[in-house]
Structure formats: C-alpha cells, structure tokens
Design a protein around this motif. Structure first.
Motif, PDB file in Angstrom:
ATOM      1  N   ASP A  54      28.629 -47.323 -34.244  1.00  0.00           N
ATOM      2  CA  ASP A  54      27.474 -46.930 -35.055  1.00  0.00           C
ATOM      3  C   ASP A  54      26.906 -45.600 -34.571  1.00  0.00           C
ATOM      4  O   ASP A  54      26.511 -44.747 -35.378  1.00  0.00           O
ATOM      5  CB  ASP A  54      26.388 -48.006 -34.986  1.00  0.00           C
ATOM      6  N   LYS A  55      26.864 -45.425 -33.250  1.00  0.00           N
ATOM      7  CA  LYS A  55      26.350 -44.173 -32.695  1.00  0.00           C
ATOM      8  C   LYS A  55      27.256 -42.992 -33.042  1.00  0.00           C
ATOM      9  O   LYS A  55      26.776 -41.889 -33.309  1.00  0.00           O
ATOM     10  CB  LYS A  55      26.179 -44.283 -31.179  1.00  0.00           C
ATOM     11  N   VAL A  56      28.559 -43.215 -33.001  1.00  0.00           N
ATOM     12  CA  VAL A  56      29.494 -42.158 -33.389  1.00  0.00           C
ATOM     13  C   VAL A  56      29.225 -41.737 -34.829  1.00  0.00           C
ATOM     14  O   VAL A  56      29.127 -40.539 -35.140  1.00  0.00           O
ATOM     15  CB  VAL A  56      30.952 -42.628 -33.224  1.00  0.00           C
ATOM     16  N   ARG A  57      29.093 -42.704 -35.709  1.00  0.00           N
ATOM     17  CA  ARG A  57      28.844 -42.385 -37.118  1.00  0.00           C
ATOM     18  C   ARG A  57      27.476 -41.723 -37.303  1.00  0.00           C
ATOM     19  O   ARG A  57      27.326 -40.816 -38.131  1.00  0.00           O
ATOM     20  CB  ARG A  57      28.959 -43.662 -37.959  1.00  0.00           C
ATOM     21  N   GLU A  58      26.508 -42.168 -36.521  1.00  0.00           N
ATOM     22  CA  GLU A  58      25.167 -41.591 -36.612  1.00  0.00           C
ATOM     23  C   GLU A  58      25.190 -40.096 -36.308  1.00  0.00           C
ATOM     24  O   GLU A  58      24.520 -39.296 -36.973  1.00  0.00           O
ATOM     25  CB  GLU A  58      24.247 -42.305 -35.619  1.00  0.00           C
ATOM     26  N   HIS A  59      25.971 -39.703 -35.314  1.00  0.00           N
ATOM     27  CA  HIS A  59      26.037 -38.289 -34.926  1.00  0.00           C
ATOM     28  C   HIS A  59      27.014 -37.494 -35.779  1.00  0.00           C
ATOM     29  O   HIS A  59      26.679 -36.418 -36.294  1.00  0.00           O
ATOM     30  CB  HIS A  59      26.460 -38.165 -33.457  1.00  0.00           C
ATOM     31  N   LEU A  67      22.810 -29.959 -48.793  1.00  0.00           N
ATOM     32  CA  LEU A  67      23.658 -30.336 -49.923  1.00  0.00           C
ATOM     33  C   LEU A  67      22.875 -31.224 -50.886  1.00  0.00           C
ATOM     34  O   LEU A  67      22.007 -32.000 -50.460  1.00  0.00           O
ATOM     35  CB  LEU A  67      24.911 -31.063 -49.442  1.00  0.00           C
ATOM     36  N   PRO A  68      23.173 -31.159 -52.179  1.00  0.00           N
ATOM     37  CA  PRO A  68      22.399 -31.934 -53.151  1.00  0.00           C
ATOM     38  C   PRO A  68      22.511 -33.441 -52.972  1.00  0.00           C
ATOM     39  O   PRO A  68      21.592 -34.183 -53.307  1.00  0.00           O
ATOM     40  CB  PRO A  68      22.988 -31.507 -54.500  1.00  0.00           C
ATOM     41  N   ARG A  69      23.674 -33.909 -52.468  1.00  0.00           N
ATOM     42  CA  ARG A  69      23.823 -35.336 -52.193  1.00  0.00           C
ATOM     43  C   ARG A  69      24.514 -35.492 -50.840  1.00  0.00           C
ATOM     44  O   ARG A  69      25.134 -34.554 -50.336  1.00  0.00           O
ATOM     45  CB  ARG A  69      24.616 -36.034 -53.294  1.00  0.00           C
ATOM     46  N   ALA A  70      24.388 -36.668 -50.267  1.00  0.00           N
ATOM     47  CA  ALA A  70      24.851 -36.890 -48.895  1.00  0.00           C
ATOM     48  C   ALA A  70      26.359 -36.741 -48.766  1.00  0.00           C
ATOM     49  O   ALA A  70      27.123 -37.397 -49.481  1.00  0.00           O
ATOM     50  CB  ALA A  70      24.422 -38.276 -48.422  1.00  0.00           C
ATOM     51  N   GLU A  71      26.783 -35.857 -47.871  1.00  0.00           N
ATOM     52  CA  GLU A  71      28.189 -35.704 -47.496  1.00  0.00           C
ATOM     53  C   GLU A  71      28.239 -35.580 -45.979  1.00  0.00           C
ATOM     54  O   GLU A  71      27.402 -34.899 -45.381  1.00  0.00           O
ATOM     55  CB  GLU A  71      28.809 -34.473 -48.152  1.00  0.00           C
ATOM     56  N   PRO A  72      29.211 -36.222 -45.305  1.00  0.00           N
ATOM     57  CA  PRO A  72      29.216 -36.264 -43.838  1.00  0.00           C
ATOM     58  C   PRO A  72      29.655 -34.946 -43.214  1.00  0.00           C
ATOM     59  O   PRO A  72      30.398 -34.169 -43.815  1.00  0.00           O
ATOM     60  CB  PRO A  72      30.231 -37.373 -43.540  1.00  0.00           C
ATOM     61  N   LYS A  73      29.192 -34.719 -41.977  1.00  0.00           N
ATOM     62  CA  LYS A  73      29.608 -33.521 -41.243  1.00  0.00           C
ATOM     63  C   LYS A  73      31.122 -33.486 -41.070  1.00  0.00           C
ATOM     64  O   LYS A  73      31.752 -32.437 -41.200  1.00  0.00           O
ATOM     65  CB  LYS A  73      28.931 -33.488 -39.865  1.00  0.00           C
ATOM     66  N   PHE A  74      31.710 -34.651 -40.740  1.00  0.00           N
ATOM     67  CA  PHE A  74      33.156 -34.719 -40.525  1.00  0.00           C
ATOM     68  C   PHE A  74      33.721 -35.927 -41.258  1.00  0.00           C
ATOM     69  O   PHE A  74      33.062 -36.958 -41.403  1.00  0.00           O
ATOM     70  CB  PHE A  74      33.479 -34.848 -39.033  1.00  0.00           C
ATOM     71  N   LEU A 133      27.290 -40.402 -24.772  1.00  0.00           N
ATOM     72  CA  LEU A 133      27.575 -39.934 -26.130  1.00  0.00           C
ATOM     73  C   LEU A 133      26.391 -39.149 -26.687  1.00  0.00           C
ATOM     74  O   LEU A 133      26.569 -38.059 -27.266  1.00  0.00           O
ATOM     75  CB  LEU A 133      27.894 -41.125 -27.036  1.00  0.00           C
ATOM     76  N   ASP A 134      25.189 -39.668 -26.502  1.00  0.00           N
ATOM     77  CA  ASP A 134      24.001 -38.961 -26.971  1.00  0.00           C
ATOM     78  C   ASP A 134      23.870 -37.594 -26.300  1.00  0.00           C
ATOM     79  O   ASP A 134      23.476 -36.609 -26.934  1.00  0.00           O
ATOM     80  CB  ASP A 134      22.740 -39.783 -26.699  1.00  0.00           C
TER      81      ASP A 134
END
Length: 329
Positions: A54-59, A67-74, A133-134
C-alpha cells in the motif's frame, strides 16, 4: 533463513559487489528496457498485498498533479525477487524491497543495465521497511523521473525537425521531433504542434520582461493573467470570441525548477476555452534568462479528449527540457 542466491542478490544491491568476485572489474551492461514511466517493483508478493505494498502504491502510483483526471506517476509491475533475473533485470527503473536484518535505503546506478536506477529498501520489521521506504521515496521518484526523461529524449532525438524558428525568434534551441510543424510564428510568439489520435500536442514559446512576476504574493495570479492574455491574443478557439484561458475553477500548481541550466518556475494545471467546452493539461516553464534580461516562457499543452494524457505531457516536458540558450534574440 535466506537462500544463498537471494542473499548474494541482496548483498550485491546493498554494497555493489557480486558473490565470487575478488575485486571490481568492468562489466558489459546491456541497454535497459521498459516503456516510458514504467516501474518494476521487486518484492515478495505477500508484502505487496499488505501494508508495504500500500505504501509503494501511495508513493509511486500517486496521481500526477495538473492532469484533468487521476493518472499514476508510474505504471507498476510487481514481481517476486526470484523472478528478477535475466532480461527482467534490465528494467530501467526498479524498486527493490525485502525484509532483511540489514536496514538500508539507497539508490544504485547501472547495476544490471544502462541507463538504470534501482532504489533498494530493506529492513527487519514492518516499521523498518515502512520508515526506510518513506525516507527514500522522494529521492527515488526524482531519480526514476530523471532517467525516464533522458530515455524519452533519446527516443525522439533520432529524428528531429530542421526548423530553426525558436533560434531565429529567441536565440534558443529546442530538440523537437520532426513530425511537429510550425502552426504560428509572430513577433515574440512561436507555436508548433503535432496531430495525435483525437487531438494535438502543442509547444509554445514567448518572452516576458525581466521584472515580470516581481511580487511573490501575486505570483500565481500573475502567471494566470499572463497565460490568459497570451491565449486571448494568439490561441483562438473553434468559434469567434473563443480563446484559451487557464481553468477558472482551480489555481495551477507551481514548483521551483531548473531548465536549460537556469532557475525557473514550473506551472502545471488545466487550460480551457473561454465560451466553449474544450480543456486539457498544460505545463509551463518561466525561465530566468538574466543574460538576455528576460523571462523565457516555454509551454506544452495537450488536447486529447477521453484519452490518457500522462505520457503525452511527459514527452512535452522532455522536449521543453532540451532547451539551450545561445546568443541573445
């Protein structure tokens, strides 16, 4: 107890040596692989399904601002450590996490391929892993983005336009792919664009006086006024009286940046057409070009309705970051 193969793999990532080596030696490194903005996450599947995942996905899968709608960094692909070998290890951007008695968080360069960045995070307990990780997430994201920008630039510089309009007008060079064409060239304004499925990608350039944006307290409002005045003058909409403006509902995001070896402000947000339902994302760089007593403004914007826009905007960012300042305009 950790198996010998996994132990050697972890030691190699932590201290930069391989099991059985008597000393450092030059190794051939194959070219790294992967789509732009792809991230290989190497970690045990049970960890991936739990709080550390969950933390990996959070970061690393957090939505990109502007961006107009949510798109992930990677775009993330997760595999267990025992699968990370052979061609899989040639991935350009890698995040490696493992529970281990050694607590570590660092970034390694060109371990199995070139160019490559591997962020290594280890720890004995959940709290150790989570804390490490943080602590490294911001640096890892910056390292991954830098290598992805360089890869995007490497790909499009294979075929560049021979247009000299930016140099002719502003005394700057930009490495622009050959399929871009000049859409408009007027005094202190250049617009190049390329048609994409269902829309276009666009590059703008103009300059502002050196003393523009002198007041920090009104910096964002002044950027919006600048963009809106340029849009009204140079970027018409589909009907008379319509033109590009900055989205009214939300203020754009502003960050410090370094572009072309100079300090700059990076602005990200959404443009819209005054009086007509069209919109899309933009990125603007306001560059302190003190040598030429001006603020050099470079912008990329995309129109691609109902399409994901992350990678379009990433290519525009990569193009704008090739800017080189030559003699004065």
């Amino acid at each position: 107890m950790k198996k010998l193969g996994t132990l050697c793999f972890t030691i190699f990532l932590l201290v930069g040596i391989s099991c059985g080596d008597s000393g450092p030696k030059q190794r051939f490194l194959p070219p790294s692989t992967g789509g732009i903005n792809s991230l290989m996450v190497v970690m045990d599947t049970e960890l991936w399904k739990g709080g550390i995942g969950d933390k990996v996905r959070e970061h690393f899968a957090a939505p990109i601002l502007g961006l107009p709608r949510a798109e992930p960094k990677f775009t993330i692909t997760q595999i267990p450590p025992q699968v990370f070998k052979g061609a899989t290890a040639y991935s350009r951007s890698v995040l490696f996490l493992e529970q281990d008695s050694v607590s570590a968080a660092h970034i390694k360069t060109n371990v199995y391929a070139k160019p490559q960045r591997i962020a290594v995070v280890t720890g004995e307990t959940y709290n150790d892993l989570a804390g490490n990780l943080d602590s490294i997430a911001g640096m890892a994201i910056a390292a991954f983005k830098k290598v992805e920008i360089a890869e995007a630039q490497r790909r499009f510089t294979r075929s560049l336009t021979k247009e000299t309009v930016f140099e002719d007008e502003f005394g700057i060079s930009l490495k622009v792919p050959s399929l871009y064409t000049v859409g408009k060239h007027e005094d202190n304004f250049v617009w190049m664009d390329i048609q994409i499925p269902k829309g276009s990608m666009n590059i703008l350039a103009y300059e502002m006086p050196w003393d523009s944006f002198a007041t920090d307290s009104t910096f964002v409002q002044d950027i919006v006024k600048m963009r809106d005045s340029i849009g009204k003058k140079y970027i018409p909409g589909p009907y008379d009286g319509t033109y590009m403006i900055t989205e009214k509902a939300f203020s754009p995001y502003v960050f410090p940046a370094q572009v072309g070896g100079k300090k700059a402000a990076e602005t990200r947000g959404t443009w819209e057409i005054e009086g007509y339902p069209m919109a899309g994302p933009f990125v603007t760089y306001i560059i302190n070009d003190k040598e030429n007593n001006r603020k050099m403004v470079l912008e990329g914007f995309t129109f691609a309705p109902n399409e994901e826009k992350r990678d379009y905007m990433f290519q525009l960012e990569a193009i704008l970051k090739t800017v080189e300042f030559k003699s004065g305009p």
